[in-house]
Design a protein around this motif. Structure first.
Motif, short mmCIF file in Angstrom:
data_model
loop_
_atom_site.label_atom_id
_atom_site.label_comp_id
_atom_site.label_asym_id
_atom_site.label_seq_id
_atom_site.Cartn_x
_atom_site.Cartn_y
_atom_site.Cartn_z
N THR A 1 48.95 -8.59 14.31
CA THR A 1 49.03 -7.14 14.47
C THR A 1 49.69 -6.47 13.27
O THR A 1 50.38 -7.10 12.48
CB THR A 1 49.85 -6.79 15.72
OG1 THR A 1 51.15 -7.37 15.59
CG2 THR A 1 49.19 -7.28 16.97
N LYS B 1 48.09 -2.24 15.85
CA LYS B 1 46.65 -2.44 15.65
C LYS B 1 46.44 -3.93 15.47
O LYS B 1 47.14 -4.58 14.70
CB LYS B 1 46.19 -1.70 14.40
CG LYS B 1 44.74 -1.92 14.08
CD LYS B 1 44.02 -0.61 14.06
CE LYS B 1 42.63 -0.75 13.49
NZ LYS B 1 41.64 -1.16 14.43
N ARG C 1 42.71 5.71 20.40
CA ARG C 1 42.30 6.10 19.04
C ARG C 1 42.39 7.62 18.86
O ARG C 1 42.86 8.11 17.84
CB ARG C 1 40.89 5.60 18.73
CG ARG C 1 40.82 4.12 18.49
CD ARG C 1 39.38 3.61 18.45
NE ARG C 1 39.32 2.18 18.30
CZ ARG C 1 39.50 1.30 19.28
NH1 ARG C 1 39.75 1.71 20.50
NH2 ARG C 1 39.43 0.00 19.05
N PHE D 1 44.10 -2.40 20.27
CA PHE D 1 45.50 -2.04 20.09
C PHE D 1 46.36 -2.76 21.11
O PHE D 1 45.94 -2.99 22.24
CB PHE D 1 45.69 -0.53 20.24
CG PHE D 1 45.07 0.24 19.12
CD1 PHE D 1 45.81 0.56 18.00
CD2 PHE D 1 43.74 0.62 19.18
CE1 PHE D 1 45.22 1.26 16.95
CE2 PHE D 1 43.15 1.32 18.14
CZ PHE D 1 43.90 1.64 17.02
N ASP E 1 39.38 -5.28 16.96
CA ASP E 1 39.74 -3.91 16.59
C ASP E 1 40.40 -3.17 17.76
O ASP E 1 40.12 -2.00 18.02
CB ASP E 1 38.51 -3.16 16.10
CG ASP E 1 38.86 -1.90 15.33
OD1 ASP E 1 39.90 -1.90 14.64
OD2 ASP E 1 38.11 -0.91 15.44
#
Length: 136
Positions: A130, A99, A57, A106, A104
């Motif tokens: 995604t 994402k 992030r 990746f 939440d």
């Protein structure tokens, strides 16, 4: 997170580092999780920089904030052995970041086709919904 010690700090002449910048000859990666290496060249000046982040992030936020100033970028995942199912740390170029709608997290796709979901190698990632957020 990165650790180091006072004894590892380098004393550099003022023209090698801006005020407030401290340099170390080594640092310790403190957990068995992936790290992200960003190598980029700036627009216009052609200056090259390299950064390492402990979180995807933070990496994506950095790339977003710098997008207007970056001419070229290379992004790598440094994966510990437990994450990549081998007996050693590996560093692979990232070709895409997605994402996910699940937790939440990746999904990271490397240039050799390995996929990491969250902090782990994933063979089941194809069933995760995604949205692509970065591409090499």
């Amino acid at each position: 997170m990165f650790h180091t010690e006072d004894s590892a700090e380098l004393s550099l002449p003022p023209n090698f580092a801006p005020p407030g910048i401290r340099s170390w000859c080594w640092l310790e990666l403190t957990s068995d999780k992936p790290y992200y290496w960003v190598a980029y060249e700036t627009c216009g000046s052609g200056m090259k920089f390299q950064f390492m982040f402990p979180d995807i992030r933070q990496t994506l936020q950095f790339l977003t904030e710098m997008s207007e100033r970056i001419a070229t970028v290379q992004l790598y995942v440094i994966s510990p052995s437990g994450m990549n199912h081998s007996d050693q740390i590996q560093m692979n170029a990232i070709s895409e970041i997605w994402k996910t709608t699940k937790n939440d997290e990746f999904l990271i796709v490397t240039n050799i086709g390995k996929k990491y979901y969250g902090n782990y190698f994933s063979s089941e990632s194809s069933s995760i919904e995604t949205e692509r957020v970065w591409r090499a």
